[in-house]
Design a protein around this motif. Sequence first.
Motif, PDB file in Angstrom:
ATOM      1  N   ASN A   2      94.176  28.631  49.434  1.00  0.00           N
ATOM      2  CA  ASN A   2      92.954  27.948  49.828  1.00  0.00           C
ATOM      3  C   ASN A   2      93.077  27.452  51.269  1.00  0.00           C
ATOM      4  O   ASN A   2      94.096  27.669  51.946  1.00  0.00           O
ATOM      5  CB  ASN A   2      92.628  26.800  48.868  1.00  0.00           C
ATOM      6  CG  ASN A   2      93.734  25.750  48.802  1.00  0.00           C
ATOM      7  OD1 ASN A   2      94.595  25.683  49.678  1.00  0.00           O
ATOM      8  ND2 ASN A   2      93.704  24.927  47.759  1.00  0.00           N
ATOM      9  N   LEU A   3      92.048  26.784  51.750  1.00  0.00           N
ATOM     10  CA  LEU A   3      92.033  26.334  53.142  1.00  0.00           C
ATOM     11  C   LEU A   3      93.174  25.357  53.422  1.00  0.00           C
ATOM     12  O   LEU A   3      93.802  25.411  54.487  1.00  0.00           O
ATOM     13  CB  LEU A   3      90.689  25.684  53.464  1.00  0.00           C
ATOM     14  CG  LEU A   3      90.499  25.143  54.884  1.00  0.00           C
ATOM     15  CD1 LEU A   3      90.721  26.224  55.928  1.00  0.00           C
ATOM     16  CD2 LEU A   3      89.120  24.523  55.037  1.00  0.00           C
ATOM     17  N   TYR A  19      86.264  32.472  56.849  1.00  0.00           N
ATOM     18  CA  TYR A  19      85.140  31.550  56.686  1.00  0.00           C
ATOM     19  C   TYR A  19      84.025  31.746  57.709  1.00  0.00           C
ATOM     20  O   TYR A  19      82.857  31.507  57.407  1.00  0.00           O
ATOM     21  CB  TYR A  19      85.641  30.103  56.749  1.00  0.00           C
ATOM     22  CG  TYR A  19      86.589  29.757  55.630  1.00  0.00           C
ATOM     23  CD1 TYR A  19      86.118  29.481  54.358  1.00  0.00           C
ATOM     24  CD2 TYR A  19      87.968  29.749  55.834  1.00  0.00           C
ATOM     25  CE1 TYR A  19      86.984  29.179  53.314  1.00  0.00           C
ATOM     26  CE2 TYR A  19      88.850  29.442  54.805  1.00  0.00           C
ATOM     27  CZ  TYR A  19      88.352  29.169  53.547  1.00  0.00           C
ATOM     28  OH  TYR A  19      89.208  28.885  52.518  1.00  0.00           O
ATOM     29  N   ARG A 123      81.176  27.037  48.289  1.00  0.00           N
ATOM     30  CA  ARG A 123      82.444  26.449  48.737  1.00  0.00           C
ATOM     31  C   ARG A 123      82.915  27.093  50.037  1.00  0.00           C
ATOM     32  O   ARG A 123      83.299  26.400  50.989  1.00  0.00           O
ATOM     33  CB  ARG A 123      83.505  26.615  47.655  1.00  0.00           C
ATOM     34  CG  ARG A 123      84.841  25.957  47.999  1.00  0.00           C
ATOM     35  CD  ARG A 123      85.875  26.181  46.906  1.00  0.00           C
ATOM     36  NE  ARG A 123      86.243  27.580  46.792  1.00  0.00           N
ATOM     37  CZ  ARG A 123      86.027  28.333  45.719  1.00  0.00           C
ATOM     38  NH1 ARG A 123      85.412  27.829  44.664  1.00  0.00           N
ATOM     39  NH2 ARG A 123      86.392  29.598  45.701  1.00  0.00           N
ATOM     40  N   THR A 124      82.872  28.405  50.105  1.00  0.00           N
ATOM     41  CA  THR A 124      83.292  29.113  51.312  1.00  0.00           C
ATOM     42  C   THR A 124      82.427  28.738  52.504  1.00  0.00           C
ATOM     43  O   THR A 124      82.922  28.489  53.611  1.00  0.00           O
ATOM     44  CB  THR A 124      83.225  30.639  51.084  1.00  0.00           C
ATOM     45  OG1 THR A 124      84.102  30.988  50.018  1.00  0.00           O
ATOM     46  CG2 THR A 124      83.632  31.398  52.341  1.00  0.00           C
ATOM     47  N   CYS A 127      82.991  25.236  53.906  1.00  0.00           N
ATOM     48  CA  CYS A 127      84.176  25.234  54.776  1.00  0.00           C
ATOM     49  C   CYS A 127      83.836  25.806  56.150  1.00  0.00           C
ATOM     50  O   CYS A 127      84.322  25.307  57.172  1.00  0.00           O
ATOM     51  CB  CYS A 127      85.300  26.040  54.140  1.00  0.00           C
ATOM     52  SG  CYS A 127      86.043  25.243  52.690  1.00  0.00           S
ATOM     53  N   GLU A 169      87.940  21.385  46.494  1.00  0.00           N
ATOM     54  CA  GLU A 169      88.607  22.547  45.908  1.00  0.00           C
ATOM     55  C   GLU A 169      89.393  23.335  46.952  1.00  0.00           C
ATOM     56  O   GLU A 169      90.239  24.151  46.609  1.00  0.00           O
ATOM     57  CB  GLU A 169      87.566  23.462  45.246  1.00  0.00           C
ATOM     58  CG  GLU A 169      86.934  22.887  43.992  1.00  0.00           C
ATOM     59  CD  GLU A 169      85.953  23.860  43.356  1.00  0.00           C
ATOM     60  OE1 GLU A 169      85.739  24.952  43.927  1.00  0.00           O
ATOM     61  OE2 GLU A 169      85.412  23.544  42.281  1.00  0.00           O
ATOM     62  N   GLU A 170      89.092  23.079  48.224  1.00  0.00           N
ATOM     63  CA  GLU A 170      89.677  23.870  49.297  1.00  0.00           C
ATOM     64  C   GLU A 170      90.634  23.098  50.201  1.00  0.00           C
ATOM     65  O   GLU A 170      91.553  23.671  50.771  1.00  0.00           O
ATOM     66  CB  GLU A 170      88.557  24.458  50.166  1.00  0.00           C
ATOM     67  CG  GLU A 170      87.844  25.648  49.554  1.00  0.00           C
ATOM     68  CD  GLU A 170      88.633  26.933  49.711  1.00  0.00           C
ATOM     69  OE1 GLU A 170      89.381  27.066  50.685  1.00  0.00           O
ATOM     70  OE2 GLU A 170      88.500  27.812  48.848  1.00  0.00           O
TER      71      GLU A 170
END
Length: 532
Positions: A2-3, A19, A123-124, A127, A169-170
């Motif tokens: 993840n990030l 992203y 979510r993506t 970010c 989450e990231e």
Amino acid sequence: MNLKEKLQEEKYAEIWSEYCGFLDLDMGQYMQIQRRLMEEQIQLWSNSPLGQSILKGKHPQTIDEFRKTVPLTTYDDYADILLQKRADMLPGNPIIWIQTTWEGGKHPIKLAPYTRGMLDTYRTNVCACLILASSTEKGEVTVKNTDKILYALAPLPFATGLFPLALNEEVDIRFLPNVAQAQDLSFSERNKLGFKLAMKQDVEYFFGLGSVAYAVSQSFSGSSSGGGITGFLKCRPKMVFRMLKAKIKCKKEKRQVLPKDLFGLKGFMVAGTDNRYYKDDLEKLWGVRPMELFAGTEPSIIGTETWTRNGMYFFPDTCFYEFIREKDMEKMLEDPQYQPQTCLMDEVEEGESYEIVLTVLKGGAFARYRVGDMYRCAGLTNSEDDTRIPRFEYIDRVPDIIDIAGFTRISETGINNVIQLSGLQIENWVAMKELTEQSRPYLHIYVEMKRQSLEHSAVSADILKELMTTYFKYIDQDYRDLKKILGMDPLHVTVLRCGTFRTFEETYGRKIRHMRPSLTDLRDLLKGQNRN
């Protein structure tokens, strides 16, 4: 990975590509993504009971067939299924339901389902917004896991409540106040606590509605002391030093302490409508230009500006985009049965204005959906951003809706309800969205009273305003919040002479539109007063 993990390993090129790589697409590559995802969505949507409630047994196979077969839709087309949360009838399994106001005085709320695929895309793209908000050039990633965000948006079940959940989450970015605290606090309490925490711990990002961010920032000077000597002592040493330095500087310059004197924001994000009326002032207050992104309850986040702050780019994987030309939208206002031919992203023209039409991808419920927003194509390419896809400027809501500061959805039905409930003897009216001398939006209603009512009593604009305000607040929670949260009195009333509307109709051979008529028509209407 993840990030968070990629940031720890300083994989900045990989982060940018994952992203923000959509900015490197050319028009052909962009449309390839659009078409591939839309073809998948056509099958999911067409085979669902919700889709069949509109298709009536038809099963379009291609995008062209889909656009010819599926009419343009509004929330009315989905309400019976979505308001009952009929998950069994949807194209995809809903993980969460998001809520917003539908139309004050007529329908209390709208509900929109989000599938797992929609949430992953959200979510993506969230970010991406975070990265772009703090970048100053292409490829730059300055986000850190230790960053903190001052958060001035509503929690779940509203769409803005997804933002912290998706980011968490990231990446380990912290929200001030945290989500668990924010859920149980009023808007005022959340903002006070957020600033109190920022004063003690510092903050790197700010995210809110443009109008709300401005109201919160304006009240900052009254709470910039850190909560007295006890609060002062609880601050981190670097914040104590900043406060002392800021107070000395501002005393010398004979001005109040501003947020920019204490915080060095890396990124500032604003969402909602009317942001253009607040951006300049927010930049003066915070020392950083806000980056506009656009999101809605039904489609989630669809677009963002970049480091140049010069127009929004639409994410290719959130929705399939169609556009109604402005002239065709005007025809639809006159004839609701008119079905215009839309254009796609690779067919828009620079300088032209459009109403956007969305099909939500990844199992979304909405197809060819008129979300009610207008955009102008600012350019098809941009050498400053090194982009080869269209970028857009948000204009406003469509003309039959008046949105003030991102809070209201005032419609013709809503105004008629106010008039009916109040018992005011109004013969005719038009409503406009206008600006104060300080470039702040407000609702201006021009009314013509019934002649017999004027024979018995004098009705002043102030009395009308007071009565109408009371009933707007009664039927519309969002209208009440304009005053409660923003301290804004959004209504102006002008009383026109009897016969003004009749003179317009006789002179020009048509009736004037109630909601946001053209400026030319409004001027011609007001000229008629002098001819009565």
